[in-house]
Design a protein around this motif. Structure first.
Motif, PDB file in Angstrom:
ATOM      1  N   ASP A 153       0.907  -1.208   0.006  1.00  0.00           N
ATOM      2  CA  ASP A 153      -0.039  -0.002   0.026  1.00  0.00           C
ATOM      3  C   ASP A 153       0.858   1.037   0.055  1.00  0.00           C
ATOM      4  OD1 ASP A 153      -2.274  -1.513   0.009  1.00  0.00           O
ATOM      5  OD2 ASP A 153      -2.534  -1.327   2.020  1.00  0.00           O
ATOM      6  N   LYS A 154       2.298   1.072   0.395  1.00  0.00           N
ATOM      7  CA  LYS A 154       2.902   2.340   0.507  1.00  0.00           C
ATOM      8  C   LYS A 154       4.168   2.360  -0.669  1.00  0.00           C
ATOM      9  CE  LYS A 154       2.534   2.557   5.583  1.00  0.00           C
ATOM     10  NZ  LYS A 154       3.107   2.686   6.706  1.00  0.00           N
ATOM     11  N   ARG A 155       3.937   1.146  -1.414  1.00  0.00           N
ATOM     12  CA  ARG A 155       4.886   1.208  -2.705  1.00  0.00           C
ATOM     13  C   ARG A 155       4.331   1.410  -3.940  1.00  0.00           C
ATOM     14  NH1 ARG A 155       8.067  -4.459  -2.852  1.00  0.00           N
ATOM     15  NH2 ARG A 155       9.884  -3.225  -3.082  1.00  0.00           N
ATOM     16  N   ALA A 156       5.197   1.912  -4.789  1.00  0.00           N
ATOM     17  CA  ALA A 156       4.781   2.308  -6.065  1.00  0.00           C
ATOM     18  C   ALA A 156       4.473   1.044  -7.275  1.00  0.00           C
ATOM     19  CB  ALA A 156       5.648   3.328  -7.056  1.00  0.00           C
ATOM     20  N   GLY A 157       4.822  -0.375  -6.463  1.00  0.00           N
ATOM     21  CA  GLY A 157       4.742  -1.350  -7.109  1.00  0.00           C
ATOM     22  C   GLY A 157       5.902  -2.310  -6.804  1.00  0.00           C
ATOM     23  N   TRP A 158       5.828  -3.408  -7.436  1.00  0.00           N
ATOM     24  CA  TRP A 158       7.056  -4.306  -7.164  1.00  0.00           C
ATOM     25  C   TRP A 158       8.261  -3.714  -7.519  1.00  0.00           C
ATOM     26  CZ3 TRP A 158       5.560  -8.553  -4.654  1.00  0.00           C
ATOM     27  CH2 TRP A 158       4.492  -9.223  -4.654  1.00  0.00           C
ATOM     28  N   GLY A 159       9.429  -3.785  -6.658  1.00  0.00           N
ATOM     29  CA  GLY A 159      10.719  -3.320  -6.988  1.00  0.00           C
ATOM     30  C   GLY A 159      10.738  -1.777  -6.712  1.00  0.00           C
ATOM     31  N   ASP A 160       9.863  -1.279  -5.983  1.00  0.00           N
ATOM     32  CA  ASP A 160      10.126   0.210  -5.768  1.00  0.00           C
ATOM     33  C   ASP A 160      10.901   0.494  -4.375  1.00  0.00           C
ATOM     34  OD1 ASP A 160       9.027   3.035  -5.657  1.00  0.00           O
ATOM     35  OD2 ASP A 160       8.177   2.449  -3.726  1.00  0.00           O
ATOM     36  N   HIS A 161      11.665   1.398  -4.767  1.00  0.00           N
ATOM     37  CA  HIS A 161      12.815   1.652  -3.587  1.00  0.00           C
ATOM     38  C   HIS A 161      12.093   2.724  -2.664  1.00  0.00           C
ATOM     39  CE1 HIS A 161      15.661   0.567  -6.716  1.00  0.00           C
ATOM     40  NE2 HIS A 161      16.424   0.179  -5.892  1.00  0.00           N
ATOM     41  N   ASP A 162      12.447   2.454  -1.315  1.00  0.00           N
ATOM     42  CA  ASP A 162      12.078   3.341  -0.335  1.00  0.00           C
ATOM     43  C   ASP A 162      13.179   4.285  -0.162  1.00  0.00           C
ATOM     44  OD1 ASP A 162      11.451   4.801   2.077  1.00  0.00           O
ATOM     45  OD2 ASP A 162      10.402   3.160   3.037  1.00  0.00           O
ATOM     46  N   MET A 163      13.314   5.498  -0.595  1.00  0.00           N
ATOM     47  CA  MET A 163      14.567   6.116  -0.831  1.00  0.00           C
ATOM     48  C   MET A 163      15.118   6.912   0.750  1.00  0.00           C
ATOM     49  SD  MET A 163      16.054   6.205  -3.589  1.00  0.00           S
ATOM     50  CE  MET A 163      15.484   5.868  -5.430  1.00  0.00           C
ATOM     51  N   ALA A 164      14.118   7.044   1.621  1.00  0.00           N
ATOM     52  CA  ALA A 164      14.371   7.324   2.925  1.00  0.00           C
ATOM     53  C   ALA A 164      14.970   6.196   3.707  1.00  0.00           C
ATOM     54  CB  ALA A 164      12.919   7.796   3.561  1.00  0.00           C
ATOM     55  N   ALA A 165      14.368   4.790   3.485  1.00  0.00           N
ATOM     56  CA  ALA A 165      14.734   3.751   4.182  1.00  0.00           C
ATOM     57  C   ALA A 165      16.204   3.521   3.703  1.00  0.00           C
ATOM     58  CB  ALA A 165      13.974   2.435   4.090  1.00  0.00           C
ATOM     59  N   TRP A 166      16.715   3.414   2.337  1.00  0.00           N
ATOM     60  CA  TRP A 166      17.906   3.218   1.867  1.00  0.00           C
ATOM     61  C   TRP A 166      18.892   4.544   2.432  1.00  0.00           C
ATOM     62  CZ3 TRP A 166      20.226  -0.335  -0.895  1.00  0.00           C
ATOM     63  CH2 TRP A 166      19.749  -1.245  -1.370  1.00  0.00           C
ATOM     64  N   GLN A 167      18.402   5.678   2.430  1.00  0.00           N
ATOM     65  CA  GLN A 167      19.244   6.623   2.962  1.00  0.00           C
ATOM     66  C   GLN A 167      19.633   6.435   4.414  1.00  0.00           C
ATOM     67  OE1 GLN A 167      20.502   9.193   1.085  1.00  0.00           O
ATOM     68  NE2 GLN A 167      21.956   8.987   2.868  1.00  0.00           N
ATOM     69  N   THR A 168      18.726   5.895   5.118  1.00  0.00           N
ATOM     70  CA  THR A 168      19.015   5.432   6.670  1.00  0.00           C
ATOM     71  C   THR A 168      20.082   4.684   6.616  1.00  0.00           C
ATOM     72  OG1 THR A 168      16.727   6.197   7.393  1.00  0.00           O
ATOM     73  CG2 THR A 168      17.982   4.474   8.781  1.00  0.00           C
ATOM     74  N   PHE A 169      19.956   3.801   5.791  1.00  0.00           N
ATOM     75  CA  PHE A 169      20.883   2.305   5.763  1.00  0.00           C
ATOM     76  C   PHE A 169      22.411   3.053   5.270  1.00  0.00           C
ATOM     77  CE2 PHE A 169      23.167  -0.617   2.967  1.00  0.00           C
ATOM     78  CZ  PHE A 169      23.418  -1.622   3.547  1.00  0.00           C
ATOM     79  N   PHE A 170      22.333   3.826   4.350  1.00  0.00           N
ATOM     80  CA  PHE A 170      23.703   4.384   4.010  1.00  0.00           C
ATOM     81  C   PHE A 170      24.342   5.230   5.135  1.00  0.00           C
ATOM     82  CE2 PHE A 170      22.079   3.682  -0.543  1.00  0.00           C
ATOM     83  CZ  PHE A 170      22.943   2.698  -0.920  1.00  0.00           C
ATOM     84  N   ASP A 171      23.479   5.973   5.906  1.00  0.00           N
ATOM     85  CA  ASP A 171      23.983   6.817   6.693  1.00  0.00           C
ATOM     86  C   ASP A 171      24.415   5.783   7.842  1.00  0.00           C
ATOM     87  OD1 ASP A 171      23.412   8.789   5.552  1.00  0.00           O
ATOM     88  OD2 ASP A 171      21.311   9.403   6.516  1.00  0.00           O
ATOM     89  N   LYS A 172      23.946   4.672   8.462  1.00  0.00           N
ATOM     90  CA  LYS A 172      24.184   3.856   9.481  1.00  0.00           C
ATOM     91  C   LYS A 172      25.351   3.108   8.984  1.00  0.00           C
ATOM     92  CE  LYS A 172      22.720   2.899  12.650  1.00  0.00           C
ATOM     93  NZ  LYS A 172      23.302   3.300  14.197  1.00  0.00           N
ATOM     94  N   ILE A 173      25.469   2.672   7.783  1.00  0.00           N
ATOM     95  CA  ILE A 173      26.943   2.002   7.355  1.00  0.00           C
ATOM     96  C   ILE A 173      28.207   3.011   7.418  1.00  0.00           C
ATOM     97  CG2 ILE A 173      25.598   0.043   6.364  1.00  0.00           C
ATOM     98  CD1 ILE A 173      26.459   0.765   3.685  1.00  0.00           C
ATOM     99  N   HIS A 174      27.744   4.065   6.948  1.00  0.00           N
ATOM    100  CA  HIS A 174      28.915   5.187   6.827  1.00  0.00           C
ATOM    101  C   HIS A 174      29.412   5.382   8.389  1.00  0.00           C
ATOM    102  CE1 HIS A 174      30.210   9.413   6.758  1.00  0.00           C
ATOM    103  NE2 HIS A 174      31.467   8.834   6.067  1.00  0.00           N
ATOM    104  N   GLU A 175      28.464   5.607   9.226  1.00  0.00           N
ATOM    105  CA  GLU A 175      28.952   5.640  10.683  1.00  0.00           C
ATOM    106  C   GLU A 175      29.400   4.455  11.162  1.00  0.00           C
ATOM    107  OE1 GLU A 175      26.122   4.931  14.673  1.00  0.00           O
ATOM    108  OE2 GLU A 175      25.282   6.346  13.209  1.00  0.00           O
ATOM    109  N   LEU A 176      29.204   3.228  10.833  1.00  0.00           N
ATOM    110  CA  LEU A 176      30.100   1.934  11.125  1.00  0.00           C
ATOM    111  C   LEU A 176      31.430   1.940  10.535  1.00  0.00           C
ATOM    112  CD1 LEU A 176      27.386  -0.695  10.970  1.00  0.00           C
ATOM    113  CD2 LEU A 176      28.446   0.126  12.930  1.00  0.00           C
ATOM    114  N   GLY A 177      31.693   2.589   9.468  1.00  0.00           N
ATOM    115  CA  GLY A 177      32.657   2.522   8.758  1.00  0.00           C
ATOM    116  C   GLY A 177      33.011   1.509   7.791  1.00  0.00           C
ATOM    117  N   GLN A 178      31.810   1.174   7.282  1.00  0.00           N
ATOM    118  CA  GLN A 178      31.549   0.204   6.178  1.00  0.00           C
ATOM    119  C   GLN A 178      31.654   0.802   4.932  1.00  0.00           C
ATOM    120  OE1 GLN A 178      28.778  -3.096   7.028  1.00  0.00           O
ATOM    121  NE2 GLN A 178      28.014  -2.971   5.071  1.00  0.00           N
TER     122      GLN A 178
END
Length: 387
Positions: A303-328
């Motif tokens: 219900d919150k996606r534009a269809g199969w395969g849609d990226h949640d850009m806010a969630a992806w940004q949270t992920f990238f911010d966290k792994i940058h914090e970790l030094g990954q």
């Protein structure tokens, strides 16, 4: 105990050694070559796990059976790849495959090492990953894993587990990792060689079929992260002909996912026809259990996606911010620079009613017709660590 790092500390020499191993193994992929004009002479998808004999790729197999890939004009190919967990991105980067299916962590490894890849279709909207424990030893407080050992099938999987633990408040520098090998990391856990092991939805059911009955902390229930995605060379998305091909190719995958959502038993049958050994190992009921687990991950909150395969850009940004914090990763990543929804509208532009009708008209074998899907669905998470 072995501790290894896949973050910013990986040296160029280490990366080149791993790459060389991947290229040597490329000969086992059936001579997959670089993409040619018009726009591809053959389109090759490469697995992240060193095998295709799993239920995870069910949209492809049911899509092939139903003819959803038939109008692409070129041969489509699935390859298992080497068991090295980073091969799925390295082979795409150098043109020995055209699409890979990395975890977010392995995708970040590719970006950190300068691979010009983009996520074009986010398959895993929810977190598929879990931690397996021997019965009676599981925990829902992952902080208790500090000072303990987690078993992995590939060293590359540390890039999956570190962020999964970090968002739960775990100090990942206090966790030990042991590469126990594919497919033996699960039996190593059973034998007492570690305290936990990485697993994922779908695989849980397959492990039961091989006598591995664990209990699990389930990311699909507890994690704010997500699962694997389809990546391609960024340049392919800039080429109008290749972009048009990718739209059609991903549409076939989306149709396979839609079909399986409407008739999961038929999708399992299609995979079992392709891989009789898998069928004999796990059987229809565990097969349906496995696919229902994966459908929940792939579908997410539609219900919150534009269809199969849609990226949640806010969630992806949270992920990238966290792994940058970790030094990954050593440099910040902007999600919209490396993930794109440019293919999503076209990929979901199909006759949904016809696919549903295809699914409803499918004639199941007696063994699958006898399975009560709703009863299986009601017990999907019985292996979860008790609250």
């Amino acid at each position: 105990m072995t501790k290894f790092s896949l973050g910013g500390g990986m040296s160029r020499r280490t990366f080149l050694q791993v790459s060389a191993a991947g290229v040597v193994t490329a000969t086992a992929l059936g001579g997959v070559g670089r993409a040619n004009a018009a726009p591809y002479s053959k389109f090759t998808w490469i697995s992240p796990r060193g095998t295709l004999e799993v239920l995870d790729d069910y949209p492809y197999w049911i899509g092939k059976k139903m003819g959803y890939f038939a109008d692409l004009g070129v041969e489509t190919d699935m390859q298992p790849g080497p068991s090295d967990g980073t091969a799925t991105v390295k082979f795409v980067d150098v043109g020995q495959a055209d699409m890979g299916f990395p975890s977010p962590g392995v995708f970040s490894f590719a970006l950190e090492n300068g691979m010009k890849l983009k996520s074009a279709f986010h398959m895993g909207a929810k977190d598929t990953f879990s931690l397996a424990f021997r019965k009676g030893e599981g925990t829902n407080d992952l902080k208790t894993l500090e000072g303990k050992t987690i078993l992995l099938g590939s060293a590359a999987w540390q890039s999956i587990v570190d962020p999964m633990l970090a968002v739960q408040g775990v100090d990942v520098t206090k966790v030990k990792y042991v590469e126990a090998g594919w497919p033996t990391w699960s039996t190593a856990l059973k034998a007492g060689q570690g305290d936990a092991a990485l697993s994922w939805e779908g695989l849980r059911a397959e492990w039961i079929g091989t006598g591995l009955d664990f209990e699990y902390w389930l990311g699909v229930q507890h994690s704010p992260l997500f699962a694997n995605t389809f990546v391609v060379r960024a340049a392919d998305l800039e080429d109008p002909d290749k972009k048009a091909f990718l739209d059609k190719y991903l549409r076939a995958w989306a149709m396979g996912m839609e079909f399986a959502y409407n008739n999961p038993r038929a999708a399992v049958e299609a995979v079992f026809e392709q891989f009789p050994t898998l069928a004999s190992n796990i059987g229809p009921e565990l097969g349906v259990t496995s696919i229902l687990q994966q459908i929940n991950v792939f579908r997410g909150d539609m219900d919150k996606r534009a269809g199969w395969g849609d990226h949640d850009m806010a969630a992806w940004q949270t992920f990238f911010d966290k792994i940058h914090e970790l030094g990954q990763i050593t440099k910040p990543v902007k999600a919209e620079d490396v993930c794109t929804n440019a293919c999503i509208a076209a990929a979901n532009d199909f006759d949904h009613d016809k696919v549903k009708a295809d699914a409803e008209a499918y004639m199941l074998s007696d063994a699958f017709a006898a399975i009560d899907v709703e009863n299986v669905r009601a017990h999907l998470y019985d292996q979860a660590v008790p609250a």
